[in-house]
Design a protein around this motif. Structure first.
Motif, short mmCIF file in Angstrom:
data_model
loop_
_atom_site.label_atom_id
_atom_site.label_comp_id
_atom_site.label_asym_id
_atom_site.label_seq_id
_atom_site.Cartn_x
_atom_site.Cartn_y
_atom_site.Cartn_z
N ARG A 86 1.14 -1.05 -0.51
CA ARG A 86 0.29 0.38 -0.01
C ARG A 86 1.53 1.07 0.08
NH1 ARG A 86 -2.56 -1.07 5.44
NH2 ARG A 86 -0.14 -1.39 5.68
N ILE A 87 0.66 2.78 -0.58
CA ILE A 87 1.34 3.78 -0.55
C ILE A 87 1.24 3.74 0.82
CG2 ILE A 87 0.86 6.42 -0.92
CD1 ILE A 87 -0.79 5.63 -2.97
N ALA A 88 0.54 3.70 2.04
CA ALA A 88 0.93 3.90 3.12
C ALA A 88 2.01 2.86 3.91
CB ALA A 88 0.06 3.54 4.33
N ASP A 89 2.20 2.05 3.02
CA ASP A 89 3.29 0.85 3.36
C ASP A 89 4.33 1.23 2.70
OD1 ASP A 89 1.43 -0.76 4.68
OD2 ASP A 89 1.53 -1.90 3.13
N LEU A 90 4.88 1.80 1.84
CA LEU A 90 5.86 2.56 0.48
C LEU A 90 6.42 3.76 1.32
CD1 LEU A 90 4.95 0.48 -2.67
CD2 LEU A 90 6.11 -0.97 -0.35
N LYS A 91 5.26 5.09 0.67
CA LYS A 91 5.60 6.31 1.11
C LYS A 91 7.01 6.53 2.27
CE LYS A 91 3.47 10.41 -0.09
NZ LYS A 91 2.49 11.36 0.29
N PRO A 92 6.61 6.28 3.19
CA PRO A 92 7.48 7.29 4.43
C PRO A 92 9.15 6.70 3.74
CG PRO A 92 6.13 6.51 5.17
CD PRO A 92 5.36 5.64 3.84
N ILE A 93 9.17 5.46 3.21
CA ILE A 93 10.58 5.04 2.99
C ILE A 93 11.34 5.46 2.15
CG2 ILE A 93 12.04 2.66 3.23
CD1 ILE A 93 9.92 1.37 4.10
N ILE A 94 10.15 5.58 1.16
CA ILE A 94 11.29 5.84 -0.24
C ILE A 94 11.60 8.11 -0.36
CG2 ILE A 94 10.46 6.64 -2.86
CD1 ILE A 94 8.74 4.18 -2.79
N ASN A 95 10.63 8.07 1.06
CA ASN A 95 10.20 9.93 0.42
C ASN A 95 11.85 9.44 1.55
OD1 ASN A 95 8.82 10.32 -0.89
ND2 ASN A 95 6.99 10.87 1.60
N GLU A 96 11.78 8.99 2.43
CA GLU A 96 12.98 9.29 3.84
C GLU A 96 14.11 8.53 3.09
OE1 GLU A 96 14.28 7.85 7.58
OE2 GLU A 96 12.53 7.09 7.44
N ASN A 97 14.65 7.86 2.00
CA ASN A 97 15.61 6.95 1.50
C ASN A 97 16.05 7.58 -0.14
OD1 ASN A 97 16.49 5.16 3.45
ND2 ASN A 97 15.00 5.21 3.60
N ILE A 98 14.96 8.52 -0.92
CA ILE A 98 15.83 9.04 -2.47
C ILE A 98 15.87 10.09 -2.01
CG2 ILE A 98 14.93 8.34 -4.85
CD1 ILE A 98 13.95 6.29 -3.75
N ALA A 99 16.35 10.98 -2.50
CA ALA A 99 16.32 12.39 -3.11
C ALA A 99 15.82 12.71 -3.50
CB ALA A 99 18.01 12.60 -3.03
N LYS A 100 14.81 14.17 -3.95
CA LYS A 100 13.59 14.09 -4.53
C LYS A 100 14.23 14.83 -5.84
CE LYS A 100 10.45 13.89 -0.95
NZ LYS A 100 11.54 13.14 -0.71
N GLU A 101 15.28 14.83 -5.86
CA GLU A 101 15.87 14.58 -7.34
C GLU A 101 16.29 14.09 -8.56
OE1 GLU A 101 17.03 18.00 -3.58
OE2 GLU A 101 17.67 15.99 -4.30
N SER A 102 16.46 13.01 -7.69
CA SER A 102 16.31 11.47 -7.84
C SER A 102 15.14 11.28 -9.84
CB SER A 102 16.67 10.55 -7.58
OG SER A 102 17.09 11.00 -6.88
N ALA A 103 15.61 10.28 -10.78
CA ALA A 103 15.08 9.88 -11.46
C ALA A 103 14.46 8.27 -10.27
CB ALA A 103 15.61 9.69 -12.36
N LEU A 104 12.81 8.55 -10.04
CA LEU A 104 12.66 6.96 -9.68
C LEU A 104 12.37 6.19 -10.90
CD1 LEU A 104 11.86 5.62 -7.46
CD2 LEU A 104 9.44 6.71 -7.08
N MET A 105 13.16 4.62 -10.77
CA MET A 105 12.45 3.77 -11.80
C MET A 105 11.61 2.57 -11.34
SD MET A 105 13.62 4.92 -14.58
CE MET A 105 15.26 6.04 -14.79
N THR A 106 10.66 2.29 -11.48
CA THR A 106 9.45 1.36 -11.21
C THR A 106 9.05 0.63 -12.17
OG1 THR A 106 7.37 2.25 -10.78
CG2 THR A 106 9.07 2.40 -8.70
N ASP A 107 8.42 -0.70 -11.54
CA ASP A 107 7.25 -1.19 -12.32
C ASP A 107 5.64 -0.21 -12.62
OD1 ASP A 107 5.79 -1.78 -9.91
OD2 ASP A 107 7.12 -3.74 -10.07
N GLU A 108 5.25 -1.23 -13.06
CA GLU A 108 4.31 -0.79 -13.83
C GLU A 108 2.89 -0.54 -11.91
OE1 GLU A 108 2.82 -4.96 -15.35
OE2 GLU A 108 4.29 -3.48 -14.20
N GLY A 109 3.78 -1.21 -10.84
CA GLY A 109 2.49 -0.97 -9.72
C GLY A 109 1.85 0.18 -9.56
N THR A 110 0.12 0.20 -9.17
CA THR A 110 -0.62 1.23 -9.09
C THR A 110 -0.11 2.03 -7.71
OG1 THR A 110 -2.07 0.02 -8.06
CG2 THR A 110 -2.24 0.03 -10.20
N TRP A 111 0.83 1.66 -6.38
CA TRP A 111 1.50 2.30 -5.31
C TRP A 111 2.09 2.91 -5.76
CZ3 TRP A 111 0.39 -2.70 -6.06
CH2 TRP A 111 1.54 -3.93 -6.15
#
Length: 301
Positions: A178-203
């Motif tokens: 869920r977004i609530a599970d992943l968002k805090p971790i991703i926000n804390e660990n990846i700089a906002k200036e980065s390009a984020l690469m993911t699969d098609e997961g809606t979250w």
């Protein structure tokens, strides 16, 4: 193996202690009580120093307030274990440590978890940055306690990995996707200036809007690479993790999963491709013993 362990630090406790002091105290003894550097003197007891600060004056050793404190295992065997766990790409089982180091299985198990704790990185800066790409992907491992096996992945643990291309990896045991599970971790660990690469997961849709760029690939449509968009690096990390967990460790309980993840993160983030050989990787792991303690005494994995 014989040639590697022929070095004095792997065969003699006094030499092992000197090696630890050289790694942990490059500028002189550090008092773990007051933090003063190079203001202590050696006592008559081998390896024991006394702080020269008037307000302190306490005795200490290089292993005090580390994961090795109060351990009855010989120091040279600790160094052997660190080297084995740092130089084996997919890890070393406690049974293998037990046989190789000629110690009990219980001692090997406690030792391996303390080494994993030393490998755990704390207080790190966000990954990526301007012009850099970080891949985020999830996988499923093991079985949630109390959950019956069934089709799909609903009974498995969810592991999220963040992998910077040509850089480090950080993985996390999360509740779900869920977004609530992943968002805090991703926000804390990846700089906002980065390009984020993911699969098609809606979250990832909402999460991706916070970054300089968000690219996805559609695995369900057999799309795995489109330009610089892919998650192949993260999937490569998962491949190493699963081969190690299934082929070497075979079983891991939920309570210890985060420690195994820290181990695989550490070796991946300090790999040969990044200019880190076995010796330097071992030294970096040893530097992580300071200020960490594990207090459990009877639990098992």
């Amino acid at each position: 193996m014989t040639d590697t362990f022929s070095a004095p630090r792997f065969r003699d406790d006094n030499e092992a202690r000197k090696a630890l002091e050289a790694i942990l105290w490059p500028d002189g003894p550090i008092c773990p009580h007051c933090g003063v550097i190079n203001h202590a003197y050696a006592t008559r007891r081998p390896g024991v120093f006394r702080c020269a600060e008037k307000e302190c004056r306490k005795d200490f050793t290089v292993t005090m307030k580390t994961v090795m404190e109060r351990s009855k295992i010989a120091l040279h065997k600790w160094l052997q274990a660190f080297h084995l766990m740092c130089s084996s790409k997919k890890g070393v089982s406690s049974h293998q440590l037990h046989r190789t180091l000629d110690i009990t299985y219980e001692a090997a198990w406690f030792m391996s978890h303390r080494i994993r704790e030393a490998m755990r990185v704390v207080g790190v800066e966000p990954m990526g940055g301007a012009g850099k790409a970080v891949e985020a992907d999830e996988t499923y491992y093991g079985q949630v306690k109390g959950e019956p096996k069934r089709r799909g992945v609903g009974h498995k643990h969810v592991v999220l990995a963040l992998v910077e291309r040509d850089g480090a990896a950080r993985s996390f045991h999360v509740e779900g996707t869920r977004i609530a599970d992943l968002k805090p971790i991703i926000n804390e660990n990846i700089a906002k200036e980065s390009a984020l690469m993911t699969d098609e997961g809606t979250w990832y849709r909402e999460i991706g809007r916070q970054f300089a760029r968000h690219e996805t690939v559609k695995h369900r449509e057999d799309e795995y690479v489109r330009g610089d968009a892919h998650t192949n690096t993260a999937e490569g990390f998962f491949s190493i993790f699963k081969r190690g967990m299934q082929g070497v460790y075979q079983h891991c309980s939920e309570k210890h999963l985060h420690r195994y993840l820290a181990e695989f993160d550490f070796r991946y983030s300090n790999r040969v491709k990044l200019g880190v050989d076995d010796g330097e990787r071992t030294a970096r792991a040893i530097k992580g013993i300071v200020g960490k303690r594990l207090t459990y005494a009877t639990s098992r994995n």
